[in-house]
Design a protein around this motif. Sequence first.
Motif, PDB file in Angstrom:
ATOM      1  N   ARG A  15      -1.093  -8.856  -1.817  1.00 28.79           N
ATOM      2  CA  ARG A  15      -1.067 -10.251  -2.227  1.00 28.79           C
ATOM      3  C   ARG A  15       0.351 -10.645  -2.630  1.00 28.79           C
ATOM      4  N   THR A  16       0.816 -11.738  -2.049  1.00 26.63           N
ATOM      5  CA  THR A  16       2.105 -12.304  -2.418  1.00 26.63           C
ATOM      6  C   THR A  16       1.884 -13.775  -2.732  1.00 26.63           C
ATOM      7  N   LEU A  17       2.966 -14.517  -2.907  1.00 28.49           N
ATOM      8  CA  LEU A  17       2.837 -15.924  -3.253  1.00 28.49           C
ATOM      9  C   LEU A  17       2.225 -16.739  -2.127  1.00 28.49           C
ATOM     10  N   ASN A  18       2.382 -16.286  -0.882  1.00 29.20           N
ATOM     11  CA  ASN A  18       1.838 -17.055   0.236  1.00 29.20           C
ATOM     12  C   ASN A  18       1.011 -16.215   1.193  1.00 29.20           C
ATOM     13  N   ARG A  19       0.496 -15.103   0.702  1.00 33.14           N
ATOM     14  CA  ARG A  19      -0.318 -14.248   1.563  1.00 33.14           C
ATOM     15  C   ARG A  19      -1.350 -13.512   0.730  1.00 33.14           C
ATOM     16  N   GLU A  20      -2.588 -13.476   1.227  1.00 30.69           N
ATOM     17  CA  GLU A  20      -3.664 -12.723   0.584  1.00 30.69           C
ATOM     18  C   GLU A  20      -4.394 -11.928   1.662  1.00 30.69           C
ATOM     19  N   THR A  21      -4.260 -10.603   1.617  1.00 27.50           N
ATOM     20  CA  THR A  21      -4.927  -9.739   2.583  1.00 27.50           C
ATOM     21  C   THR A  21      -5.769  -8.725   1.833  1.00 27.50           C
ATOM     22  N   TYR A  22      -7.070  -8.825   1.989  1.00 29.25           N
ATOM     23  CA  TYR A  22      -7.996  -7.914   1.317  1.00 29.25           C
ATOM     24  C   TYR A  22      -8.701  -7.058   2.365  1.00 29.25           C
ATOM     25  N   GLY A  23      -8.458  -5.765   2.317  1.00 35.14           N
ATOM     26  CA  GLY A  23      -9.073  -4.854   3.275  1.00 35.14           C
ATOM     27  C   GLY A  23      -8.071  -4.415   4.316  1.00 35.14           C
ATOM     28  N   GLY A  24      -8.252  -3.188   4.831  1.00 36.95           N
ATOM     29  CA  GLY A  24      -7.342  -2.668   5.835  1.00 36.95           C
ATOM     30  C   GLY A  24      -7.728  -1.258   6.234  1.00 36.95           C
ATOM     31  N   ALA A  25      -6.895  -0.645   7.057  1.00 38.14           N
ATOM     32  CA  ALA A  25      -7.206   0.668   7.611  1.00 38.14           C
ATOM     33  C   ALA A  25      -7.282   1.762   6.563  1.00 38.14           C
ATOM     34  N   SER A  26      -6.650   1.568   5.407  1.00 38.12           N
ATOM     35  CA  SER A  26      -6.640   2.619   4.384  1.00 38.12           C
ATOM     36  C   SER A  26      -7.833   2.533   3.432  1.00 38.12           C
ATOM     37  N   CYS A  27      -8.722   1.570   3.621  1.00 40.26           N
ATOM     38  CA  CYS A  27      -9.933   1.489   2.790  1.00 40.26           C
ATOM     39  C   CYS A  27     -10.855   2.654   3.161  1.00 40.26           C
ATOM     40  N   ASN A  28     -11.163   3.495   2.202  1.00 40.00           N
ATOM     41  CA  ASN A  28     -11.975   4.686   2.487  1.00 40.00           C
ATOM     42  C   ASN A  28     -12.745   5.131   1.251  1.00 40.00           C
ATOM     43  N   VAL A  29     -13.628   6.109   1.474  1.00 43.22           N
ATOM     44  CA  VAL A  29     -14.355   6.771   0.388  1.00 43.22           C
ATOM     45  C   VAL A  29     -13.906   8.229   0.355  1.00 43.22           C
ATOM     46  N   TYR A  30     -13.587   8.717  -0.842  1.00 43.39           N
ATOM     47  CA  TYR A  30     -13.142  10.104  -1.025  1.00 43.39           C
ATOM     48  C   TYR A  30     -14.129  10.856  -1.912  1.00 43.39           C
ATOM     49  N   ARG A  31     -14.175  12.166  -1.722  1.00 47.02           N
ATOM     50  CA  ARG A  31     -15.088  13.003  -2.513  1.00 47.02           C
ATOM     51  C   ARG A  31     -14.341  14.221  -3.044  1.00 47.02           C
ATOM     52  N   SER A  32     -14.710  14.595  -4.262  1.00 45.33           N
ATOM     53  CA  SER A  32     -14.149  15.807  -4.859  1.00 45.33           C
ATOM     54  C   SER A  32     -15.279  16.716  -5.321  1.00 45.33           C
ATOM     55  N   PHE A  33     -15.140  18.001  -5.004  1.00 46.59           N
ATOM     56  CA  PHE A  33     -16.108  19.004  -5.453  1.00 46.59           C
ATOM     57  C   PHE A  33     -15.529  19.896  -6.551  1.00 46.59           C
TER      58      PHE A  33
END
Length: 306
Positions: free
Chosen positions: A268-286
Amino acid sequence: MKKLAFGLVLIVMFALAFSIYNHMAVPAEQEKLAEQEKAPNNWFFQQRAFPYDHINQEAYQEALMQASAERRSYKARSAQQSWKFAGCINIGGRITDIEMHASDQQTIYAGAATGGVFKSTNAGTNWFPVFDAALSLSIGDIAIAPSNSKILYVGTGEANGGGGSTTYDGLGVYKSTDAGTTWNYTGLDEIGNTGRIVINPKDPQNVFVAAMGNLYGKTPDRGIYRTTDGGSTWKKVLFVSDSTGAIDIVINPKNPDTLYAAVWERVRTLNRETYGGASCNVYRSFDGGTTWPVLTNGLPPASAYS
């Protein structure tokens, strides 16, 4: 005489051509201005950041400290005065989190996006503020230790700041060991906004914070943070990128070594709003948050976001 007439004709033709060009250019300029007006307009942010593209964090914290001192001074000056509530009673705000311990059906905590933490000890009939002394009253999440209802953690900074009303980042995580009567600052003032806090159900010293980072601008302070000493020290155990923060985290109540975390790419900048992208993921730890392999089997691939 013919030269003069010819010259007049050229002047008239030039003036006509210039007039036609102007009439064609005006709509284009108007259309350009109209497009600019449609762009996201974060005037409240710009007012505080001018002439830069970011808010000076040190100046912001100093201003909050001045405001806090003024509130204390005002309360001292008005201690002898009698006030009567005159309204308005129909004005509300966003509640970002509500928490209640499993062993106590009467005590409830509510966190507001811009108003701090409120507590009820009679199942919601009456409420009173318990977090007003903190520098930031923007609440991202509240967590109560499952093993001890008097231990609470509050992460400041609403993580889902939208275009209509924003609080411009919090100032870290606070802890209470007396059910919200007093609060101690535990750090993480650079994480900007808190997505979620989870506490190990068997060990209240072991806490995880999902950090979304600053609302405006890229920052390396996003990700998952862990403490094993009750907030005295923190370690970042999951980091994806400077534009991808952790928005949520859950812990297995029967096996606390198993955790799941969701990360959200937000630019997000003063003239741009981008929500979501290729790096959106779910991670798991054991292993209690030490390592975090990404989960892909059955979830949308990164190409689905591009």
